[in-house]
Design an enzyme around this catalytic site. Structure first.
Site, PDB file in Angstrom:
ATOM      1  N   GLY A 134      24.938   2.025   7.902  1.00  6.01           N
ATOM      2  CA  GLY A 134      25.672   2.868   8.723  1.00  6.01           C
ATOM      3  C   GLY A 134      26.590   1.849   9.910  1.00  6.01           C
ATOM      4  N   GLU A 137      32.113   5.420  12.001  1.00  7.71           N
ATOM      5  CA  GLU A 137      31.890   6.481  12.936  1.00  7.71           C
ATOM      6  C   GLU A 137      33.115   7.274  12.506  1.00  7.71           C
ATOM      7  N   PRO A 138      32.867   8.580  13.154  1.00  7.02           N
ATOM      8  CA  PRO A 138      34.162   9.586  13.152  1.00  7.02           C
ATOM      9  C   PRO A 138      35.176   8.901  13.552  1.00  7.02           C
ATOM     10  N   SER A 142      38.443   1.631  10.713  1.00  3.88           N
ATOM     11  CA  SER A 142      38.963   0.346  10.465  1.00  3.88           C
ATOM     12  C   SER A 142      38.684  -0.636  11.715  1.00  3.88           C
ATOM     13  N   GLU A 372      35.351  -0.409   2.721  1.00  3.49           N
ATOM     14  CA  GLU A 372      35.286  -1.803   2.838  1.00  3.49           C
ATOM     15  C   GLU A 372      36.402  -2.439   3.363  1.00  3.49           C
ATOM     16  N   GLY A 373      37.520  -1.780   4.192  1.00  5.35           N
ATOM     17  CA  GLY A 373      38.588  -2.127   4.518  1.00  5.35           C
ATOM     18  C   GLY A 373      39.589  -1.597   3.943  1.00  5.35           C
TER      19      GLY A 373
HETATM   20  P1  TGC Z   1      37.215  -9.934  14.580  1.00  2.00           P
HETATM   21  O1  TGC Z   1      37.479 -10.711  16.117  1.00  2.00           O
HETATM   22  O2  TGC Z   1      38.137 -10.445  13.686  1.00  2.00           O
HETATM   23  O3  TGC Z   1      35.797 -10.590  14.406  1.00  2.00           O
HETATM   24  C1  TGC Z   1      34.662 -10.541  15.316  1.00  2.00           C
HETATM   25  C2  TGC Z   1      33.610 -11.549  14.597  1.00  2.00           C
HETATM   26  O4  TGC Z   1      33.170 -11.213  13.324  1.00  2.00           O
HETATM   27  C3  TGC Z   1      33.577 -12.645  12.441  1.00  2.00           C
HETATM   28  N1  TGC Z   1      34.334 -11.896  11.323  1.00  2.00           N
HETATM   29  C4  TGC Z   1      33.641 -11.964   9.947  1.00  2.00           C
HETATM   30  N2  TGC Z   1      32.635 -12.696   9.682  1.00  2.00           N
HETATM   31  C5  TGC Z   1      32.112 -12.506   8.545  1.00  2.00           C
HETATM   32  N3  TGC Z   1      33.160 -11.713   7.417  1.00  2.00           N
HETATM   33  C6  TGC Z   1      34.172 -11.163   7.751  1.00  2.00           C
HETATM   34  N4  TGC Z   1      34.873 -10.352   6.945  1.00  2.00           N
HETATM   35  C7  TGC Z   1      34.545 -11.417   9.413  1.00  2.00           C
HETATM   36  N5  TGC Z   1      35.517 -10.883   9.798  1.00  2.00           N
HETATM   37  C8  TGC Z   1      35.518 -11.278  11.225  1.00  2.00           C
HETATM   38  C9  TGC Z   1      34.720 -13.329  13.230  1.00  2.00           C
HETATM   39  O5  TGC Z   1      34.612 -14.551  13.043  1.00  2.00           O
HETATM   40  C10 TGC Z   1      33.925 -12.874  14.701  1.00  2.00           C
HETATM   41  O6  TGC Z   1      32.952 -13.627  14.752  1.00  2.00           O
HETATM   42  P2  TGC Z   1      32.320 -14.367  16.433  1.00  2.00           P
HETATM   43  O7  TGC Z   1      30.991 -15.030  15.945  1.00  2.00           O
HETATM   44  O8  TGC Z   1      33.511 -15.289  16.672  1.00  2.00           O
HETATM   45  O9  TGC Z   1      32.420 -13.188  17.129  1.00  2.00           O
HETATM   46  O10 TGC Z   1      37.088  -8.540  14.803  1.00  2.00           O
HETATM   47  P3  TGC Z   1      38.144  -7.397  15.075  1.00  2.00           P
HETATM   48  O11 TGC Z   1      37.443  -6.356  15.856  1.00  2.00           O
HETATM   49  O12 TGC Z   1      39.316  -8.060  15.585  1.00  2.00           O
HETATM   50  O13 TGC Z   1      38.139  -6.808  13.568  1.00  2.00           O
HETATM   51  C11 TGC Z   1      38.684  -7.172  12.536  1.00  2.00           C
HETATM   52  C12 TGC Z   1      38.702  -6.223  11.441  1.00  2.00           C
HETATM   53  C13 TGC Z   1      39.818  -5.249  11.794  1.00  2.00           C
HETATM   54  C14 TGC Z   1      39.285  -7.138  10.190  1.00  2.00           C
HETATM   55  C15 TGC Z   1      37.494  -5.697  11.136  1.00  2.00           C
HETATM   56  O14 TGC Z   1      36.965  -4.795  11.991  1.00  2.00           O
HETATM   57  C16 TGC Z   1      37.373  -4.908   9.716  1.00  2.00           C
HETATM   58  O15 TGC Z   1      37.176  -5.602   8.710  1.00  2.00           O
HETATM   59  N6  TGC Z   1      37.562  -3.540   9.639  1.00  2.00           N
HETATM   60  C17 TGC Z   1      37.420  -2.784   8.567  1.00  2.00           C
HETATM   61  C18 TGC Z   1      36.118  -2.188   8.567  1.00  2.00           C
HETATM   62  C19 TGC Z   1      35.493  -2.023   7.412  1.00  2.00           C
HETATM   63  O16 TGC Z   1      35.694  -2.476   6.166  1.00  2.00           O
HETATM   64  N7  TGC Z   1      34.594  -0.998   7.093  1.00  2.00           N
HETATM   65  C20 TGC Z   1      33.595  -0.775   6.086  1.00  2.00           C
HETATM   66  C21 TGC Z   1      32.409  -0.092   6.565  1.00  2.00           C
HETATM   67  S1  TGC Z   1      31.062  -0.141   5.307  1.00  2.00           S
HETATM   68  C22 TGC Z   1      31.750   0.468   3.882  1.00  2.00           C
HETATM   69  O17 TGC Z   1      32.897   0.846   3.663  1.00  2.00           O
HETATM   70  C23 TGC Z   1      30.833   0.600   2.748  1.00  2.00           C
HETATM   71  S2  TGC Z   1      31.243   1.492   1.382  1.00  2.00           S
HETATM   72  C24 TGC Z   1      29.837   1.485   0.650  1.00  2.00           C
HETATM   73  C25 TGC Z   1      30.034   1.442  -0.903  1.00  2.00           C
HETATM   74  O18 TGC Z   1      30.215   0.498  -1.742  1.00  2.00           O
HETATM   75  O19 TGC Z   1      29.910   2.609  -1.448  1.00  2.00           O
HETATM   76  P1  FAD Z   2      41.134   4.795  10.070  1.00  4.08           P
HETATM   77  O1  FAD Z   2      40.592   3.756  10.412  1.00  4.08           O
HETATM   78  O2  FAD Z   2      41.485   6.003  10.696  1.00  4.08           O
HETATM   79  O3  FAD Z   2      42.873   4.585   9.103  1.00  4.08           O
HETATM   80  C1  FAD Z   2      43.418   5.187   8.804  1.00  4.08           C
HETATM   81  C2  FAD Z   2      44.961   4.736   8.162  1.00  4.08           C
HETATM   82  O4  FAD Z   2      45.580   3.878   9.305  1.00  4.08           O
HETATM   83  C3  FAD Z   2      44.616   3.922   7.272  1.00  4.08           C
HETATM   84  O5  FAD Z   2      45.657   3.884   6.268  1.00  4.08           O
HETATM   85  C4  FAD Z   2      44.505   2.392   7.780  1.00  4.08           C
HETATM   86  O6  FAD Z   2      45.089   1.666   6.827  1.00  4.08           O
HETATM   87  C5  FAD Z   2      45.775   2.781   8.931  1.00  4.08           C
HETATM   88  N1  FAD Z   2      45.339   1.689  10.123  1.00  4.08           N
HETATM   89  C6  FAD Z   2      44.231   1.479  10.735  1.00  4.08           C
HETATM   90  N2  FAD Z   2      44.643   0.568  11.607  1.00  4.08           N
HETATM   91  C7  FAD Z   2      45.833   0.131  11.731  1.00  4.08           C
HETATM   92  C8  FAD Z   2      46.834  -1.090  12.105  1.00  4.08           C
HETATM   93  N3  FAD Z   2      46.128  -1.776  12.969  1.00  4.08           N
HETATM   94  N4  FAD Z   2      47.800  -1.244  11.497  1.00  4.08           N
HETATM   95  C9  FAD Z   2      48.416  -0.689  10.567  1.00  4.08           C
HETATM   96  N5  FAD Z   2      47.667   0.412   9.870  1.00  4.08           N
HETATM   97  C10 FAD Z   2      46.408   0.948  10.047  1.00  4.08           C
HETATM   98  N6  FAD Z   2      31.396   3.246   5.863  1.00  4.08           N
HETATM   99  C11 FAD Z   2      30.167   2.845   6.281  1.00  4.08           C
HETATM  100  O7  FAD Z   2      29.882   2.262   7.368  1.00  4.08           O
HETATM  101  N7  FAD Z   2      28.985   2.834   5.273  1.00  4.08           N
HETATM  102  C12 FAD Z   2      29.107   3.068   4.071  1.00  4.08           C
HETATM  103  O8  FAD Z   2      28.362   3.370   3.388  1.00  4.08           O
HETATM  104  C13 FAD Z   2      30.417   4.003   3.893  1.00  4.08           C
HETATM  105  N8  FAD Z   2      30.608   4.630   2.442  1.00  4.08           N
HETATM  106  C14 FAD Z   2      31.989   5.090   2.347  1.00  4.08           C
HETATM  107  C15 FAD Z   2      32.151   6.074   1.021  1.00  4.08           C
HETATM  108  C16 FAD Z   2      33.106   6.874   1.124  1.00  4.08           C
HETATM  109  C17 FAD Z   2      33.264   7.634  -0.195  1.00  4.08           C
HETATM  110  C18 FAD Z   2      34.436   6.681   2.031  1.00  4.08           C
HETATM  111  C19 FAD Z   2      35.645   7.401   1.680  1.00  4.08           C
HETATM  112  C20 FAD Z   2      34.078   5.745   3.092  1.00  4.08           C
HETATM  113  C21 FAD Z   2      32.797   5.166   3.373  1.00  4.08           C
HETATM  114  N9  FAD Z   2      32.971   4.410   4.330  1.00  4.08           N
HETATM  115  C22 FAD Z   2      31.395   3.933   4.788  1.00  4.08           C
HETATM  116  C23 FAD Z   2      33.760   4.315   5.305  1.00  4.08           C
HETATM  117  C24 FAD Z   2      34.878   3.419   5.219  1.00  4.08           C
HETATM  118  O9  FAD Z   2      34.460   2.328   5.176  1.00  4.08           O
HETATM  119  C25 FAD Z   2      36.197   3.905   6.013  1.00  4.08           C
HETATM  120  O10 FAD Z   2      36.498   5.103   5.566  1.00  4.08           O
HETATM  121  C26 FAD Z   2      37.296   2.918   6.184  1.00  4.08           C
HETATM  122  O11 FAD Z   2      36.814   1.699   6.910  1.00  4.08           O
HETATM  123  C27 FAD Z   2      38.420   3.289   6.846  1.00  4.08           C
HETATM  124  O12 FAD Z   2      38.228   3.782   8.011  1.00  4.08           O
HETATM  125  P2  FAD Z   2      38.721   5.467   8.475  1.00  4.08           P
HETATM  126  O13 FAD Z   2      38.629   6.307   7.330  1.00  4.08           O
HETATM  127  O14 FAD Z   2      38.242   5.820   9.794  1.00  4.08           O
HETATM  128  O15 FAD Z   2      40.242   5.210   8.478  1.00  4.08           O
END
Ligand code: TGC
Ligand code: FAD
Length: 393
Positions: A134, A137-138, A142, A372-373
């Site tokens: 987890g 959040e809502p 990103s 996952e981003g």
């Molecule tokens: P930022 O300042 O870049 O980084 C904060 C700290 O984290 C380190 N770091 C990383 N470490 C490992 N791997 C990475 N990919 C890392 N990216 C950053 C960084 O070095 C720093 O470390 P420290 O020790 O200096 O504090 O953080 P930011 O707030 O500017 O955010 C950067 C950003 C936007 C790229 C990041 O927040 C991001 O990746 N956003 C996307 C969120 C996302 O991918 N959510 C996924 C949720 S889980 C999910 O979707 C599961 S799907 C499950 C399924 O397969 O069904």
């Molecule tokens: P938002 O962050 O609201 O983004 C909306 C749009 O704005 C996107 O096109 C994005 O690219 C764009 N955008 C955002 N910021 C910028 C910027 N700075 N500049 C330009 N464009 C920008 N999360 C978990 O934690 N655990 C899970 O197990 C998990 N499973 C998932 C399963 C499913 C089926 C789905 C659909 C999602 C899941 N997620 C999970 C959540 C997922 O990781 C998020 O949906 C994803 O990270 C994007 O966040 P958001 O939906 O809030 O989009």
């Protein structure tokens, strides 16, 4: 004779016999046990949880986790190949395994106490416990660093309040790895990981409905209302956003491989269809416009295969950077989505029928391109890496 067009550059030759064996076992399982049921589950928006023991027996939960903790102790390319074969079946199947391995077992292994590792990892590897992760959040997807969820120190532990949304496996998980901000008196909040068992009072996990993508996968909210967790449930090894983000790096690695499986399924289906479907005077595969689409697919799949393989060698050498994972996830998933859309077009009306896997993959890949981003978040990550300038805000 032309080489197999599903492996045009003979990437197979780069694999060890053991890696090919892993791939073959998972492929057989997907063909025999998963594909015959996926239509039913996709239609009903359910996941075939009865396959969990078989997935565990194949080593799909924690394949790279050391054997002393119940993992399979395999290399990263083997893990990638597993993801490829699972996602050739369905992105929901690969999600089930990658959440368990990369988002639940990995943080326990990397940041957990010895007690947490010994307690959770073997049962997660055997599939006797299912986990979820987890972070989102809502209002914070990103930008997870802005999370609202809070942990407040309390006698003997912490009290959690907040909501996570879009959580894969949430409603069926035995344990949730949840990330929350721990408030501190000096205003220096830390992001901490908590292991929350399903039965904790104040913790509920409603199922989310109405998805038109990743339907054969459980997606839930996690709601915490004054939910107490004891101090021993905190992951002691990390206290910043680096914790959850490094889990994402592991999962994104697997997704870079998984997307190839979905793309191959669509490409092979479209190629087969183009050879046999006659329109006007000949099979549509004989028309230049259709050939151009098929060649585009082949070209993109070949590049994705080489990218994934190289990423795997970097990972096993310990030199892989998270930005390289961003590039592979961004490229391979958006490529797979484009391939699925082209395949859907080649199949004509049959392209929207569940008699074929294409529309299912196409719909799934919309999610995979977002979770996952998002594609653009990875683009911005790479932009920051090469320019040294952040364009996030
Ligand atoms: P930022 O300042 O870049 O980084 C904060 C700290 O984290 C380190 N770091 C990383 N470490 C490992 N791997 C990475 N990919 C890392 N990216 C950053 C960084 O070095 C720093 O470390 P420290 O020790 O200096 O504090 O953080 P930011 O707030 O500017 O955010 C950067 C950003 C936007 C790229 C990041 O927040 C991001 O990746 N956003 C996307 C969120 C996302 O991918 N959510 C996924 C949720 S889980 C999910 O979707 C599961 S799907 C499950 C399924 O397969 O069904
Ligand atoms: P938002 O962050 O609201 O983004 C909306 C749009 O704005 C996107 O096109 C994005 O690219 C764009 N955008 C955002 N910021 C910028 C910027 N700075 N500049 C330009 N464009 C920008 N999360 C978990 O934690 N655990 C899970 O197990 C998990 N499973 C998932 C399963 C499913 C089926 C789905 C659909 C999602 C899941 N997620 C999970 C959540 C997922 O990781 C998020 O949906 C994803 O990270 C994007 O966040 P958001 O939906 O809030 O989009």
């Amino acid at each position: 004779m032309a080489p197999s067009s599903s492996d045009y550059f003979a990437v197979d030759e780069l694999l060890s016999p053991e890696q090919r064996q892993v791939r073959a076992s998972v492929r057989r399982f997907v063909d025999d046990a998963f594909l015959p049921r996926v239509r039913t589950h996709f239609a009903a928006a359910t996941f075939p949880t009865e396959l969990t023991p078989k997935l565990a027996a194949l080593g799909c939960f924690g394949p790279t986790v050391p054997t002393e903790y119940g993992g399979a102790g395999l290399d990263s390319i083997s893990y990638g190949l597993m993801c490829q074969e699972l996602e050739r079946g369905d992105s929901g199947l690969r999600s089930f395994a990658s959440v368990q391995s990369s988002l639940v077992m990995y943080p326990i292994l990397a940041f957990g106490s010895e007690d947490q590792k010994r307690h959770w990892l073997p049962q997660l590897a055997r599939g006797e416990a299912i986990g979820c992760f987890g972070l989102t959040e809502p209002d914070y997807g990103s930008n997870p660093g802005g999370m609202i969820m809070r942990a407040r120190p309390a006698d003997g532990g912490f009290v959690l309040n907040g909501t996570k949304r879009w959580i894969t496996n949430g409603s069926i998980a035995d344990v949730a790895v949840v990330w929350a901000k721990l408030e501190s008196d000096d205003g220096r909040d830390q992001i901490r990981g908590f292991l929350v068992e399903k039965e904790r009072p104040g913790f509920s996990r409603p199922l989310m409905h109405g998805k038109w993508s990743l339907r054969a996968s459980i997606t839930s909210e996690l709601i915490f209302e004054d939910c107490f967790v004891p101090a021993e449930n905190v992951l002691p090894g990390v206290a910043s956003l680096r914790g959850p983000l490094s889990c994402l790096t592991q999962a994104r690695f697997g997704i870079s491989w998984g997307a190839i499986g979905a793309a191959l399924s669509c490409y092979e289906c479209a190629l087969d269809y183009a050879r046999s479907r006659t329109v006007f005077s000949r099979p549509i595969g004989g028309y230049q416009l259709v050939q151009a689409k098929l060649v585009h697919m082949l070209n993109e799949i070949t590049k994705a295969q080489l990218l994934a393989w190289r990423l795997g060698t970097l990972k096993d050498a310990g030199t892989m950077r998270s930005e390289q994972v961003s590039l592979a996830k961004m490229n391979n998933v958006s490529t797979a989505l484009g391939i699925a859309r082209l395949a859907r077009d080649i199949l004509g009306a049959n392209g929207i029928s569940d008699d074929y896997p294409v529309i299912r993959h196409m719909l799934n890949l919309e999610t995979v391109n977002t979770y996952e981003g998002t594609e653009d978040i990875h683009r911005l990550t790479l932009g920051r890496d090469i320019t040294g300038l952040s364009a996030f805000e």
